[in-house]
Scaffold this motif. Structure first.
Motif, PDB file in Angstrom:
ATOM      1  N   LEU A  77      24.324  10.427 108.407  1.00  0.00           N
ATOM      2  CA  LEU A  77      23.478  11.475 107.828  1.00  0.00           C
ATOM      3  C   LEU A  77      24.359  12.516 107.151  1.00  0.00           C
ATOM      4  O   LEU A  77      24.121  12.930 106.015  1.00  0.00           O
ATOM      5  CB  LEU A  77      22.633  12.161 108.900  1.00  0.00           C
ATOM      6  N   GLY A  80      26.091  11.637 103.896  1.00  0.00           N
ATOM      7  CA  GLY A  80      25.270  11.456 102.688  1.00  0.00           C
ATOM      8  C   GLY A  80      24.762  10.038 102.497  1.00  0.00           C
ATOM      9  O   GLY A  80      24.329   9.677 101.399  1.00  0.00           O
ATOM     10  N   VAL A  82      22.031   8.729 103.549  1.00  0.00           N
ATOM     11  CA  VAL A  82      20.592   8.711 103.259  1.00  0.00           C
ATOM     12  C   VAL A  82      20.366   9.055 101.781  1.00  0.00           C
ATOM     13  O   VAL A  82      19.568   8.398 101.093  1.00  0.00           O
ATOM     14  CB  VAL A  82      19.847   9.688 104.197  1.00  0.00           C
ATOM     15  N   ASP A  83      21.084  10.061 101.295  1.00  0.00           N
ATOM     16  CA  ASP A  83      20.963  10.441  99.876  1.00  0.00           C
ATOM     17  C   ASP A  83      21.312   9.223  99.008  1.00  0.00           C
ATOM     18  O   ASP A  83      20.619   8.919  98.033  1.00  0.00           O
ATOM     19  CB  ASP A  83      21.912  11.595  99.533  1.00  0.00           C
ATOM     20  N   ARG A  86      18.647   6.393  99.220  1.00  0.00           N
ATOM     21  CA  ARG A  86      17.422   6.742  98.462  1.00  0.00           C
ATOM     22  C   ARG A  86      17.700   6.682  96.968  1.00  0.00           C
ATOM     23  O   ARG A  86      16.855   6.208  96.197  1.00  0.00           O
ATOM     24  CB  ARG A  86      16.902   8.111  98.880  1.00  0.00           C
ATOM     25  N   THR A  92      14.354   5.284 103.390  1.00  0.00           N
ATOM     26  CA  THR A  92      15.217   5.446 104.575  1.00  0.00           C
ATOM     27  C   THR A  92      14.620   6.452 105.554  1.00  0.00           C
ATOM     28  O   THR A  92      14.082   7.483 105.144  1.00  0.00           O
ATOM     29  CB  THR A  92      16.620   5.904 104.116  1.00  0.00           C
ATOM     30  N   ASN A  96      18.502  13.848 104.954  1.00  0.00           N
ATOM     31  CA  ASN A  96      19.554  13.807 103.931  1.00  0.00           C
ATOM     32  C   ASN A  96      20.672  14.781 104.331  1.00  0.00           C
ATOM     33  O   ASN A  96      20.570  15.497 105.325  1.00  0.00           O
ATOM     34  CB  ASN A  96      18.979  14.051 102.531  1.00  0.00           C
ATOM     35  N   GLN A  97      21.735  14.768 103.516  1.00  0.00           N
ATOM     36  CA  GLN A  97      22.938  15.525 103.902  1.00  0.00           C
ATOM     37  C   GLN A  97      22.644  17.024 104.077  1.00  0.00           C
ATOM     38  O   GLN A  97      23.112  17.650 105.027  1.00  0.00           O
ATOM     39  CB  GLN A  97      23.997  15.332 102.813  1.00  0.00           C
ATOM     40  N   SER A 265      16.065  22.048 100.984  1.00  0.00           N
ATOM     41  CA  SER A 265      16.824  20.913 100.451  1.00  0.00           C
ATOM     42  C   SER A 265      16.173  20.338  99.200  1.00  0.00           C
ATOM     43  O   SER A 265      16.751  19.476  98.543  1.00  0.00           O
ATOM     44  CB  SER A 265      16.939  19.816 101.513  1.00  0.00           C
ATOM     45  N   TYR A 269      11.251  15.951 104.380  1.00  0.00           N
ATOM     46  CA  TYR A 269      11.986  15.467 105.568  1.00  0.00           C
ATOM     47  C   TYR A 269      11.330  14.171 106.019  1.00  0.00           C
ATOM     48  O   TYR A 269      10.155  14.160 106.401  1.00  0.00           O
ATOM     49  CB  TYR A 269      11.921  16.528 106.674  1.00  0.00           C
TER      50      TYR A 269
END
Ligand code: GLY
Length: 444
Positions: A77, A80, A82-83, A86, A92, A96-97, A265, A269
């Motif tokens: 996580l 990064g 997840v970023d 995606r 996912t 994210n970060q 962000s 979420y």
């Protein structure tokens, strides 16, 4: 469904068991830091690599054309992953970060909470010098000393527990000031801890049964902090020392934090938020947040999760969670980790031992593998950290504790140990009585 999973510990074995429930329908691809025999048994393929390598993670899951990825541990996580997933079009389940700072940066967490739920924190201050620390301690009394970054759950020390005098506290603060130039001090809270996790998919939230985790290495909360030695949940999904109002407040606070994380962000979420709370005589306060499922709590809740967990996680990842599909068994649960006898003081790798998993299952419990690998013959071999866990569901943790203890007395080798008191009826009654005394204004 083609399912992706990141991680290789007990939490991820429990996730894999739940996600792979539809054996005929689904396939499972795992990216892990080490081979876990329980996960390998369920996976179609496991790739071992660095959990901080977002490019390798994307490459692996893109090659396998997974429908979604579920992230277990915090490292991907924060790196990064997840970023990056995606951005590559892979739905996912994970923060994210930017959102993961709620876990990776305790000062970020306190500042965010101060904005959205000011009453949710104890008195706190980020201090940069011994003098500032002395003044804060003079003002609030006993404090918890918290390094702002990640320490694997082992960096926090509390006055009255590990830090016996003001001098001990100041020396420990100095150690962190030398390393980080700032350290977080928080007023010490007195009460009972509880873990509330929530599945979050945009603004749709599904709360998970409340768990109580045991971080200390030995019975009666003695010894060093660990990653967590075990956890229990109650059949009603709450704790006997919590009021309905306490739980409603915790859920409302989590919803506000998830909303704020989305706003800050610029992305919804889609993952799990874990709130570690303390209920005090003045109500609930946040101790910390994690941007993922807790471990061991994940073992309890993934075992309790009924229905089609893969569909639930797929829906979270796409922002389409329907809370009507999230069901937890109306049972209590108990997880106990079994660890090398020297854990956590020493990391014992390569210790061979016998453990009859068939007998565990015949007794109605499940084995969750963690820091362990298969050795020759019928033996297992430790990898250094929490070795494996036993989990069971039933009417009351106390009853589960009695039968688990009888089983472990027979099966557990002398070179491993666990905490006998976790989930015992006596312990739960003591905690409930202590909380009632605190509410009456007694010391408990
Ligand atoms: N059980 C606490 C954690 O996962 O950090």
């Amino acid at each position: 469904m083609r399912i992706g999973l990141i991680g290789s510990g007990g939490r991820e074995h429990a996730m894999a068991k739940a996600l792979r429930r539809q054996l005929e329908r689904d396939t499972l691809f795992v990216y892990a830091s080490h081979h876990n025999p329980g996960i390998d048994h369920l996976a179609d393929e496991t790739l071992v690599g660095s959990l901080a390598d977002a490019s390798a993670i994307v490459e692996f899951f893109s090659a396998h054309q997974v429908d979604f990825v579920a992230v277990g541990p915090e490292v991907p996580l924060m790196a990064g992953a997840v970023d990056a997933l995606r951005a590559a079009g892979v739905p996912t389940v994970g923060a994210n970060q930017a959102q993961a700072q709620i876990e990776s940066d305790k000062h970020f967490m306190r500042r965010l909470l101060a904005k959205v739920v000011p009453w949710g924190s104890p008195d706190w201050q980020l201090v940069h010098s011994r003098k500032e620390a002395e003044e804060f301690i003079k003002k609030v009394g006993e404090v918890a000393v918290k390094p702002t970054g990640l320490t694997g759950g082992k960096g926090v020390q509390v006055m009255g527990t590990q830090l016996l005098t003001v001098g001990d506290a100041l020396d420990y603060i100095d150690e962190w000031l030398a390393q980080d130039s700032a350290v977080l001090l928080e007023e010490r809270l007195v009460g009972e801890e509880f873990s509330r996790m929530v599945f979050a998919s945009d603004e749709v939230l599904a709360p998970v049964s409340v768990a109580q985790d045991f971080k200390y290495a030995y019975e009666e909360d003695r010894g060093l902090m660990t990653g967590g030695m075990g956890a229990y949940t109650m059949a009603d999904g709450s704790m006997p020392f919590l009021t309905e109002e306490n739980l409603e407040q915790a859920d409302k606070l989590m919803a506000q934090v998830i909303h704020a994380l989305g706003e800050e962000s610029g992305a919804p979420y889609r993952g799990v938020l874990y709130g570690q709370f303390m209920v005090t005589a003045r109500g609930i306060r946040v101790i910390e947040f994690n941007a993922r499922l807790g471990d061991p709590e994940a073992i309890n809740v993934m075992t309790l999760l009924e229905g089609d967990p893969a569909q639930v996680f797929f829906d979270i990842a796409r922002g389409q969670l329907d809370t009507a599909n999230v069901h937890f068994a109306k049972s209590a649960s108990l997880t106990k980790y079994i660890v090398p006898a020297e854990y956590p003081e020493q990391s014992i790798k390569g210790r061979k031992f016998a453990f009859d998993t068939a007998k565990v299952e015949a007794a109605g419990f499940q084995v969750i593998f963690a820091s362990v690998q298969a050795a020759s013959g019928d033996l297992w071999e430790t990898l250094g950290s929490r070795t494996l866990a036993v989990v069971g569901l039933g009417e009351h943790p106390g009853r589960l504790c009695e039968s688990m203890e009888a089983l472990l007395a027979e099966l557990q080798p002398d070179t491993l140990r666990h905490r006998a008191d976790i989930g015992s009826r006596e312990l739960i009654e003591q905690k409930t009585a202590r909380m009632a005394a605190l509410r009456r204004g007694e010391q408990g």
